[in-house]
Design an enzyme around this catalytic site. Structure first.
Site, mmCIF file in Angstrom:
data_model
loop_
_atom_site.group_PDB
_atom_site.id
_atom_site.type_symbol
_atom_site.label_atom_id
_atom_site.label_comp_id
_atom_site.label_asym_id
_atom_site.label_seq_id
_atom_site.Cartn_x
_atom_site.Cartn_y
_atom_site.Cartn_z
ATOM 1 N N ASP A 1 -1.143 -8.200 0.827
ATOM 2 C CA ASP A 1 0.114 -8.207 0.065
ATOM 3 C C ASP A 1 0.475 -9.625 -0.364
ATOM 4 O OD1 ASP A 1 0.486 -5.483 0.257
ATOM 5 O OD2 ASP A 1 1.795 -5.574 1.992
ATOM 6 N N LYS B 1 5.805 -7.894 2.318
ATOM 7 C CA LYS B 1 5.540 -7.761 3.747
ATOM 8 C C LYS B 1 4.386 -8.695 4.109
ATOM 9 C CE LYS B 1 4.838 -3.234 3.861
ATOM 10 N NZ LYS B 1 4.735 -3.101 2.387
ATOM 11 N N GLY C 1 0.828 -1.192 0.000
ATOM 12 C CA GLY C 1 0.000 0.000 0.000
ATOM 13 C C GLY C 1 0.864 1.244 0.000
ATOM 14 N N SER C 2 0.321 2.346 -0.478
ATOM 15 C CA SER C 2 1.037 3.621 -0.396
ATOM 16 C C SER C 2 0.834 4.199 0.997
ATOM 17 C CB SER C 2 0.507 4.585 -1.445
ATOM 18 O OG SER C 2 0.762 4.060 -2.720
ATOM 19 N N GLY C 3 1.581 5.265 1.293
ATOM 20 C CA GLY C 3 1.454 5.884 2.607
ATOM 21 C C GLY C 3 2.623 5.557 3.515
ATOM 22 N N HIS C 4 3.613 4.780 2.992
ATOM 23 C CA HIS C 4 4.784 4.398 3.788
ATOM 24 C C HIS C 4 6.059 5.071 3.294
ATOM 25 C CE1 HIS C 4 2.172 1.455 5.469
ATOM 26 N NE2 HIS C 4 2.071 0.783 4.346
ATOM 27 N N HIS D 1 -0.029 0.566 9.457
ATOM 28 C CA HIS D 1 -1.206 1.023 8.722
ATOM 29 C C HIS D 1 -2.164 1.762 9.627
ATOM 30 C CE1 HIS D 1 0.252 -2.424 6.374
ATOM 31 N NE2 HIS D 1 0.045 -1.590 5.392
#
Lengths: 322, 206
Positions: free
Chosen positions: A110, A105, A54-57, A216
């Site tokens: 994922d 991960k 996911g994006s945001g990391h 998250h």
């Protein structure tokens, strides 16, 4: 929700666009996807490394695309793993015939999406292997552990191994050995807001913290009264060490990872104590990383990662890129 | 129970309408024990499904649901994409070449779907996942034959029952005992799937 965005649905594509526009000499994207690849991919004779989620990391994982690191990163929606066809596009773009290693991960989304992508790639005669990262000791059952900040150390070491021209089996074995010797644990002082939901993932009072938070914005395993930095660090380091077999004289890499909204000042206060604690136990810190490697939007807090180094892992880490 | 191609198409469209309608509730449930985007993801994925189905005509229910599945797999992401995608893909295989489904054929599809979800998600009954809805619905269909209305009421009851369970799979499992007291968002979206079936069957049959 107060964020510097244009619209919830464009966040990821605009981030990808910006990254490529800012570093056109190093990166390109694949049209109609959120896949970022090295500008010179596929690199002949080299095993290709792909990670994502996911994006945001950020900077994970797109920030690790480059020479000696990843060949591609696949960005899903915010905190949502990318879809198999996107991962497949990445695989096809970076495979030079030497095979592809997926660094995944351990989050169910994922794992499932990368797994399906690997099946699709196999059907197109591309050799794909996977290493699943489970470094988060907040979860007691090792099989269920999440992949968190330590994943970026796998990028660095496996990236260095691939850059040396090692085979897919060799790179996979090294990545797996990093994964097996890697432990992390995090703490959060305030939550983050996923743009699509517009509200914080959890609420914490002024005097509370969450121990064992994931990346998250999911809640931690335990809510505690806020402690001072040294006490928090001691708890995190102890938790991590309890799960490792380190002796007097062991060599390690240490990562103090900020979750997105914690000042470096505070991360260094944590680093100071962590280094001290390891030294007291006769453990040699060969390399320390302090900063933001795997963030969770604007969550505050940090995680502590320790990687047990053998000769090969040490050599690759110290010679490689960060 | 007899389901025509037209009713089966309406089913997918109605699932989309339900996901749009309950998008916020789904995300709220997910926020309590996950990361809060289940509604957004399901609504986005099924909107794509609806677009695809409205632009295409089908004689073969299997081909139609293969499109439903591949759209979900390529548009949803997260865990829901592969799980719902695999479910409908397996059902599509069972429905291949058919322009109508009787009770036995429909049940065969649901059975295949559940098998797909189990294999992909590696979860079991009682883990507080969507399977807590799908497995009882399947069992009932195998026992008594497919009945859309019964499936919907069982789904509702079983989704409700996830509230008191401790999550053993997915992000909610990280909360351990703290996952109690919240309905599983995947169970609720599955409830909506069977509610949609009951509605379109009733409309189609009358």
């Amino acid at each position: 929700m107060k964020k510097l965005i244009n619209g919830v649905d464009q966040i990821v594509s605009e981030m990808v666009e910006g990254l490529v526009a800012a570093h056109p000499d190093k990166l390109r994207s694949i049209e109609n996807t959120n896949v970022i690849v090295r500008a010179d991919a596929p690199v002949q004779g080299k095993v290709a490394l792909i990670s994502g989620g996911g994006s945001g990391h950020e900077p994970a994982h797109a920030g690790y695309v480059g020479e000696g690191l990843l060949d591609a990163a696949v960005s899903g929606e915010v905190f949502t793993s990318p879809t198999p066809d996107q991962v497949l596009e990445a695989i096809k773009a970076v495979d030079s015939g030497s095979g592809v290693l997926l660094i995944v991960k351990n989050y169910s989304g994922d794992v499932m999406n990368f797994d399906m992508a690997a099946d699709l790639a196999e059907a197109e005669d591309i050799t794909v292997k996977q290493v699943v990262i489970r470094d988060d000791v907040a979860i007691s059952n090792p099989e269920d552990r999440r992949g968190v900040a330590g994943t970026t150390l796998v990028h660095m070491i496996a990236g260095a191994a691939a850059a040396e021209g090692k085979s897919l089996d060799e790179v996979e074995a090294i990545a797996q050995s990093v994964a097996d010797n890697l432990r992390s644990m995090g703490v959060s002082l305030s939550p983050c807001t996923v743009p699509a939901s517009g509200k914080p993932g959890f609420t914490l009072d002024e005097n509370e913290m969450e121990i064992g938070t994931g990346i998250h914005g999911e809640q931690g395993v335990e809510r505690r009264e806020l402690m001072q930095a040294d006490a928090v660090t001691e708890e995190l380091v102890q938790h991590v060490l309890d799960d490792m077999h380190l002796n007097d004289g062991s060599e390690v890499a240490l990562m103090i990872n900020g979750q997105g909204a914690t000042p470096l000042m505070e991360l260094y206060i944590v680093a100071r104590k962590a280094i001290q604690l390891l030294k007291d136990r006769g453990i040699h810190v060969k390399k320390t990383f302090v900063g933001e490697y795997m963030t969770s939007l604007e969550m505050t807090g940090c995680s502590v990662t320790i990687l047990n180094l053998d000769k090969e892992r040490k050599r690759l880490l110290l010679s490689g890129r960060e | 129970m007899e389901l025509s191609t037209a009713v089966m198409k309406q089913w997918a469209l109605r699932i989309n309408a339900k996901m749009q309608e309950h998008k916020d509730r789904l995300s709220e449930l997910d926020q309590a024990i996950g990361d809060g985007d289940h509604g957004h993801n399901m609504a986005r994925g099924f909107q794509e499904v609806a677009n695809k189905l409205e632009d295409t005509s089908y004689d073969d229910i299997g081909a139609m649901y293969k499109d439903v599945a591949s759209t979900l797999i390529s548009k949803v992401g997260g865990a829901s994409g592969p799980l719902y995608g695999t479910a409908f893909l397996k059902a599509a295989n069972a429905w291949k070449g058919r322009d109508a489904l009787d009770s036995a054929a429909f049940t065969e599809g649901i059975e295949a779907a559940v098998g797909g979800i189990e294999t992909r998600g590696k979860a079991s009954l009682g883990d507080k996942t969507m399977l807590d809805v799908w497995i009882p619905v399947r069992d009932e269909m195998k026992e008594d034959g497919a009945d859309a209305e019964k499936a919907a009421s069982t789904a509702e009851k079983e989704a409700e029952a996830t509230i008191d369970k401790v999550a053993k799979k997915g992000r909610a499992s990280y909360l351990g005992e703290r996952s109690k007291g919240h309905m599983d968002p995947g169970a609720f979206s599955s409830q909506l799937v069977f509610e949609a079936l009951a509605e379109v069957y009733k409309e189609g049959a009358s």
